[in-house]
Each structure stands twice: as C-alpha cells, then as structure tokens.
Design an enzyme around this catalytic site. Structure first.
Site, PDB file in Angstrom:
ATOM      1  N   ASP A  50      -9.352  -5.000  -5.802  1.00 38.95           N
ATOM      2  CA  ASP A  50      -8.564  -5.835  -6.701  1.00 38.95           C
ATOM      3  C   ASP A  50      -7.136  -5.882  -6.161  1.00 38.95           C
ATOM      4  OD1 ASP A  50      -7.112  -7.002  -8.752  1.00 38.95           O
ATOM      5  OD2 ASP A  50      -8.074  -5.847 -10.350  1.00 38.95           O
ATOM      6  N   TYR A 143       0.350 -21.578 -13.418  1.00 38.79           N
ATOM      7  CA  TYR A 143      -0.059 -21.544 -12.021  1.00 38.79           C
ATOM      8  C   TYR A 143       1.100 -21.958 -11.121  1.00 38.79           C
ATOM      9  CZ  TYR A 143      -2.737 -22.655  -7.787  1.00 38.79           C
ATOM     10  OH  TYR A 143      -3.203 -22.724  -6.502  1.00 38.79           O
TER      11      TYR A 143
END
Length: 234
Positions: A50, A143
């Site tokens: 991760d 984003y």
C-alpha cells in the site's frame, strides 16, 4: 544480474499507465520492480504494498535493492479516481485521494532518495494529470487538487535534488484509456472526444513513452511536466 543492470521501480504497475511504463522500461533493458496492491506478474520483481504506508514502502524498496540492485529510476503511477461533487466529498474521500497521489509520490521519493543521493544520480517521475494543469470538471475537485499538489511537490523536490544529481519531473496525461475510467465515464463520451484536436483518449503506451524519455533521454529536464493530453490543454 550484472553490474550494468539498471533498476527501476514503478508503482501502480499491475494495470493501466503503470503497467505500460513497466513494459516500456523492460523493453529498454531495465530490471523493473513493480509496487502495487495487486501482483504485477510481468515485472522483474513484484511486491504487493500500500503506497500510503511509508514504513512498508521503505521496506519494499530495501528488498528491491537487496535483490535487484540500486534503484536509479522511480515512477509514481499508483492512482485512484472517482467522481464526486464538491458538496458531497467526504473527509474520508478527500484524505484517501491525497494519501494515494500525494502521499504515494512522497513515500516513493523518500524511500529511493538515500541510494540515489549516495550514487549522485537518479530519476524520479510523477504521473500527474491534465486536470492539475487546466482545472477539473464537475465532480473532479478532489482529484484535481491531489494531482495539483503532487505537481507542486515535484517542482519543489526537483529544485532541492538537482544539485545532487537526481532529476525529478512529471508527466500529466489527459484522460487515458485505462480501467480507471469506467465505460460510462464522461471522458469517454463521443461529444467530449470530438472537442480534442486528436479526437481520442491517450493510450497508456503513449504516456509510457513520455516517462521513458524523461528517464532515458531527458538529462537536462528538471522540474518539467510533459503533457500528453490529445491537445486538450496547450
């Protein structure tokens, strides 16, 4: 492996732009270690990690150095995309977007820099976005913000690292034909595509060529952003 082998790390390497970058670099003779939540079977070495976890990313990079050699190129392509109106963005959504894009780039850079600085050579490339350059559309605020922050970090890191021989740059593609864009995405709408001078989405392989240029040929590029966006932002 020989002493002449060049070692690159690519995050987000199991699909999309990351997979295309890994393939392009391997075609150019690099040993490529892929870091992703999922396995990257086409890479020289695959580690599932991760990228929002700095400690685990550091452990992964040390493993790559021990198995393949010193990393001289690193590409931060791990991504996460979703659409949400700004009034609907939750704290968790905001934090995850920043953690994956901004945090992932930071964690990769911090982990590979010690050996790059010791060698006096290295190249780091961040995958940004056209939305960080030209602004996001409706539903893209978090984003676009994360990608904009990433480009700001890239430029600052580039200035700091250039005197020590490490080049830091970015590629900011427009909408690209990857699994991150669902089939009903507005970026795939024929009406939108007709607004592009080239008239189509970028392919991951085309974005990968820009990354490879910055790594292999862009020896004078420092803090630059290449924009393969089909002419959307000129």
């Amino acid at each position: 492996m020989t002493n002449a082998a060049r070692v690159a790390v690519v995050t987000g390497s199991s699909s999309g732009i990351g997979a295309a970058v890994a393939t392009e670099l391997m075609m150019r003779g690099w040993l490529v270690a892929g870091l992703d939540l999922n396995a990257s079977p086409d890479c020289s070495l695959s580690i599932e990690v991760d990228m929002t976890d700095l400690e685990r990313v550091g452990v992964a990079i040390r493993s790559i150095e021990a198995e393949l050699g010193v990393v001289s190129a690193a590409v931060s392509a791990a991504g996460h995309y979703e659409m949400a109106y700004i009034s609907d963005i939750t704290v968790a959504q905001w934090q995850r977007m920043l953690a994956v894009h901004l945090g992932g780039f930071l964690h990769l850079s911090k982990s590979v820099l010690p050996q790059m600085l010791a060698a006096g050579n290295g190249s780091i490339v961040a995958i940004g976005s056209e939305l960080a350059v030209g602004g996001g559309g409706s539903g893209d605020a978090h984003y676009a913000a994360a990608k904009g922050a990433l480009l700001g970090l890239m430029r600052s890191l580039a200035v700091e690292m250039a005197p020590m021989g490490v080049r830091v740059n970015a590629v900011a593609p427009g909408p690209t034909d990857t699994p991150l864009l669902p089939v009903d995405s507005p970026w795939r709408d024929p009406l939108y595509l007709r607004t592009l001078p080239i008239g189509r989405l970028a392919s991951p392989a085309e974005v990968a060529l820009c990354v490879a240029f910055l790594i292999d040929a862009g020896t004078f590029c420092v803090g630059e952003t290449l924009n393969p966006n089909s002419g959307a932002v000129i």
